[in-house]
Design a protein around this motif. Structure first.
Motif, PDB file in Angstrom:
ATOM      1  N   TYR A  18       3.243  25.793 -35.718  1.00  0.00           N
ATOM      2  CA  TYR A  18       4.379  26.193 -34.898  1.00  0.00           C
ATOM      3  C   TYR A  18       4.067  25.908 -33.441  1.00  0.00           C
ATOM      4  CZ  TYR A  18       6.543  28.527 -38.832  1.00  0.00           C
ATOM      5  OH  TYR A  18       7.140  28.784 -40.039  1.00  0.00           O
ATOM      6  N   GLU A  19       5.095  25.514 -32.707  1.00  0.00           N
ATOM      7  CA  GLU A  19       4.955  25.321 -31.264  1.00  0.00           C
ATOM      8  C   GLU A  19       5.661  26.473 -30.564  1.00  0.00           C
ATOM      9  OE1 GLU A  19       4.692  21.732 -28.113  1.00  0.00           O
ATOM     10  OE2 GLU A  19       5.895  21.412 -29.914  1.00  0.00           O
ATOM     11  N   THR A  20       4.975  27.034 -29.579  1.00  0.00           N
ATOM     12  CA  THR A  20       5.528  28.201 -28.885  1.00  0.00           C
ATOM     13  C   THR A  20       5.284  28.095 -27.391  1.00  0.00           C
ATOM     14  OG1 THR A  20       3.479  29.449 -29.169  1.00  0.00           O
ATOM     15  CG2 THR A  20       5.137  29.709 -30.870  1.00  0.00           C
ATOM     16  N   ASP A  34       2.949  24.273 -23.703  1.00  0.00           N
ATOM     17  CA  ASP A  34       3.222  25.007 -24.935  1.00  0.00           C
ATOM     18  C   ASP A  34       1.994  25.030 -25.842  1.00  0.00           C
ATOM     19  OD1 ASP A  34       5.793  25.455 -24.124  1.00  0.00           O
ATOM     20  OD2 ASP A  34       6.704  23.975 -25.458  1.00  0.00           O
ATOM     21  N   PHE A  35       1.931  26.053 -26.663  1.00  0.00           N
ATOM     22  CA  PHE A  35       0.853  26.203 -27.637  1.00  0.00           C
ATOM     23  C   PHE A  35       1.261  25.639 -28.986  1.00  0.00           C
ATOM     24  CE2 PHE A  35      -0.832  29.336 -24.752  1.00  0.00           C
ATOM     25  CZ  PHE A  35      -2.191  29.390 -25.033  1.00  0.00           C
ATOM     26  N   LEU A  36       0.296  25.129 -29.716  1.00  0.00           N
ATOM     27  CA  LEU A  36       0.420  24.930 -31.149  1.00  0.00           C
ATOM     28  C   LEU A  36      -0.327  26.096 -31.771  1.00  0.00           C
ATOM     29  CD1 LEU A  36      -0.136  21.111 -31.771  1.00  0.00           C
ATOM     30  CD2 LEU A  36       2.025  22.376 -31.605  1.00  0.00           C
ATOM     31  N   ASN A  37       0.296  26.749 -32.755  1.00  0.00           N
ATOM     32  CA  ASN A  37      -0.292  27.925 -33.379  1.00  0.00           C
ATOM     33  C   ASN A  37      -0.295  27.797 -34.896  1.00  0.00           C
ATOM     34  OD1 ASN A  37       1.397  29.161 -30.826  1.00  0.00           O
ATOM     35  ND2 ASN A  37      -0.590  30.104 -31.096  1.00  0.00           N
ATOM     36  N   ILE A  38      -1.353  28.329 -35.511  1.00  0.00           N
ATOM     37  CA  ILE A  38      -1.447  28.423 -36.964  1.00  0.00           C
ATOM     38  C   ILE A  38      -2.120  29.740 -37.318  1.00  0.00           C
ATOM     39  CG2 ILE A  38      -1.583  25.927 -37.360  1.00  0.00           C
ATOM     40  CD1 ILE A  38      -4.632  26.310 -37.842  1.00  0.00           C
ATOM     41  N   VAL A  39      -2.028  30.086 -38.588  1.00  0.00           N
ATOM     42  CA  VAL A  39      -2.748  31.234 -39.131  1.00  0.00           C
ATOM     43  C   VAL A  39      -3.555  30.747 -40.323  1.00  0.00           C
ATOM     44  CG1 VAL A  39      -2.418  33.366 -40.483  1.00  0.00           C
ATOM     45  CG2 VAL A  39      -1.237  33.070 -38.309  1.00  0.00           C
ATOM     46  N   LEU A  40      -4.777  31.248 -40.427  1.00  0.00           N
ATOM     47  CA  LEU A  40      -5.623  30.992 -41.582  1.00  0.00           C
ATOM     48  C   LEU A  40      -5.800  32.276 -42.363  1.00  0.00           C
ATOM     49  CD1 LEU A  40      -8.641  29.012 -40.030  1.00  0.00           C
ATOM     50  CD2 LEU A  40      -6.531  28.094 -40.993  1.00  0.00           C
ATOM     51  N   LEU A  41      -5.761  32.175 -43.683  1.00  0.00           N
ATOM     52  CA  LEU A  41      -6.166  33.270 -44.546  1.00  0.00           C
ATOM     53  C   LEU A  41      -7.536  32.899 -45.094  1.00  0.00           C
ATOM     54  CD1 LEU A  41      -2.915  33.999 -46.593  1.00  0.00           C
ATOM     55  CD2 LEU A  41      -3.665  34.995 -44.425  1.00  0.00           C
TER      56      LEU A  41
END
Length: 188
Positions: free
Chosen positions: A62-64, A75-82
């Motif tokens: 996602y870009e925020t 802008d940031f690029l964001n991710i989540v890891l499990l």
């Protein structure tokens, strides 16, 4: 035939008799300086290469817009890891800081632009409120760039002490959180 443990190798868990449980960890990664995609993929790889850490899922990218950053920040690029891990929360934090350092993270002004930011959101049911580590992450419930990718991976996830991620996200909204369908990161 069973394998006999090598008596010359000392395992701290064996000495203390403690078992190291596997805990689910949720990590949020973001980048707004340099080659953001390469940095995030490199960070995913570095975390996946960590002994006693198993990355099980990587969210969409996602870009925020930057939150509380200096004017003119990209802008940031964001991710989540499990991840599943047997590491203690503080040890996992140390590894995350090492990964940030490997990607030239400069520390200083709060919320300044950065090549890489890795935040521990949740580590099992662990709670921590010391100067180095606060769990669950105290601002995760206010950050759509954390909640949206986490929700994508685990729609029934619950942020301890805050509530279901779906409810938090519904209250917060996803304005300014843009899916980047042109970028895919994966566990290599």
């Amino acid at each position: 035939m069973t394998e006999t443990p090598n008596p010359h190798i000392i395992d701290a868990d064996t000495l203390t008799g403690e078992m190291r449980p596997i805990r689910r960890a949720v990590l949020s990664l973001g980048s707004n300086l340099g080659d953001r995609v390469t940095t995030l993929q490199g960070a995913v790889n570095a975390i996946a290469d960590t002994p006693d850490v198993w990355v099980t899922s990587v969210s969409a990218v996602y870009e925020t817009a930057p939150v509380n950053c200096p004017p003119g920040s990209d802008d940031f690029l964001n991710i989540v890891l499990l991840c599943d891990t047997t590491l203690a929360a503080h040890r996992l934090l140390e590894r995350c800081l090492t990964v940030e350092d490997a990607f030239d993270r400069e520390r200083g002004e709060a919320n300044a632009p950065r090549t890489l930011d890795v935040d521990l959101i949740v580590v099992g049911d662990r709670r921590s409120d010391d100067e180095n580590l606060r769990l669950p992450h105290p601002r995760a419930k206010e950050r759509a760039f954390v909640l949206k990718p986490w929700y994508d991976l685990e729609p029934d996830a619950v942020l301890p002490d805050a509530g279901p991620v779906a409810d938090l996200l519904a209250d917060l909204g996803t304005d300014g959180v843009t899916l980047r369908e042109d970028i895919t990161l994966e566990i290599e």
